[in-house]
Design a protein around this motif. Structure first.
Motif: not given
Length: 362
Positions: A293-307
């Motif tokens: 869960r922590r890893q998923e929350e950290r990886n959310k910051a690196f997911i680019p937004p949908k253009e």
């Protein structure tokens, strides 16, 4: 001898009559006996009244809340200065959160320690130093009234406390003007500082009626204001309504114990080492879930937004026809025309106007 006996009886009868006249309560006004004349003050207690001082040391201590620490730290030198004038020592303990006052060898007033105790109590109840220091005066008293235990319901208590304060403190201000006292509502207590002769009865109409001898034995309801009860709000319904279950003569089934649960799952027959291993596995599984869960929350910051999809510009319509010949003629006229020169039509019109003017002159 007869004359002396007569004179003696006359004097005794005169004394008895004088005593009867003196003890008659009707001749004296009750207000004169109960009231103190204006401007009268009790003489101040000086060192001459008690030159030897006190025999034993007296001390009082009181606790104060954490939010009063900063204010007390600032005003404590002023408190010590005010109490030193009466030869009272004052100590502030910030570690334990307490204030202590005690008498010294120079203290001559036996009641000043009680006033010093009231001073630290008022300071602990959020009364400002400027108002609390008035308690050291002889003609000023104080009272800390506990109002928290008057009502059980907390919401009702808050409403009644707000009613005591009034809109923008208007009710409290009116009470201060009537009683000539300083009143502070803080938490579950009300602190009041003022003279002993503060108003005990705020209904002034009753006092005026009591003075009239004709109206003493009559009912005063016609003179007093009558207020109608306006209970418009209905009883609030509870958020969670409890539904009664159907009555059954049999008692509810007994809940399963821990041993019954272990017997059902088979854990009861495992060895101690196996149970320990099972616990470790469950702990590791929970830890792995938490890490994921922590890893998923950290990886959310690196997911680019949908253009958003790019909108293609609309192609210009080719249906509009361009007249090339008309454009060429305009360009030629612009080249031939000089800046500030008249067109051929304007020149012809000017010539005709000049000829007409010449003919008129002739």
């Amino acid at each position: 001898m007869a004359s002396s006996s007569v004179n003696g009886s006359a004097t005794t009868s005169g004394r008895s009559e004088f005593r009867n006249q003196k003890l008659k309560p009707e001749d004296r006004d009750e207000s004169e006996l109960l009231t103190v004349p204006d401007g009268w003050k009790e003489p101040a207690f000086s060192k001459e009244d008690n030159p030897r001082g006190l025999l034993e040391e007296s001390s009082f201590a009181t606790l104060f809340p954490k939010y009063r620490e900063a204010y007390l730290k600032e005003c404590w030198p002023l408190v010590q200065k005010a109490l030193n004038e009466h030869h009272i020592n004052a100590t502030l303990d910030l570690i334990e959160g307490s204030m202590t006052v005690n008498t010294t060898k120079k203290t001559f007033d036996p009641y000043i320690i009680i006033r010093a105790r009231d001073l630290i109590k008022l300071l602990a109840r959020s009364v400002s130093f400027e108002q609390a220091v008035r308690i050291l005066q002889d003609d000023v008293a104080c009272d800390i009234i506990k109002i928290g235990s008057l009502v059980r319901n907390k919401e009702r208590f808050v409403k009644r406390r707000q009613r005591l304060i009034g809109p923008k403190g208007s009710t409290l201000k009116a009470l201060e003007l009537l009683t000539n006292c300083y009143i502070l509502v803080q938490g579950n207590t009300v602190s009041a500082i003022g003279p002993f002769s503060g108003l005990k009865e705020t209904l002034m109409i009753k006092r005026e009626l009591a003075r009239d001898s004709e109206l003493r034995s009559q009912s005063w309801e016609r003179f007093l204001p009558q207020f109608k009860h306006k209970n418009v709000n209905k009883r609030k319904e509870p958020k969670k309504k409890t539904v009664k279950k159907e009555y059954t003569p049999f008692p509810p089934p007994q809940p399963e114990s821990q041993i019954d649960k272990e017997l059902a799952s088979g854990e009861y027959f495992l060895k101690a080492s196996q149970k320990k291993r099972q616990k470790m596995e469950t702990v590791k599984a929970k830890q792995a879930e938490a890490l994921s869960r922590r890893q998923e929350e950290r990886n959310k910051a690196f997911i680019p937004p949908k253009e958003k999809p790019a909108v293609k510009p609309k192609e210009g319509s080719t249906e509009i026809k361009i007249d090339v010949a008309a454009i060429k003629e305009k360009v030629k006229k612009a080249k031939n025309k000089k800046l500030g020169a008249l067109t051929t039509e304007e020149v012809k019109l000017k010539i005709e106007a000049d000829e007409k003017k010449k003919k008129k002159k002739k």
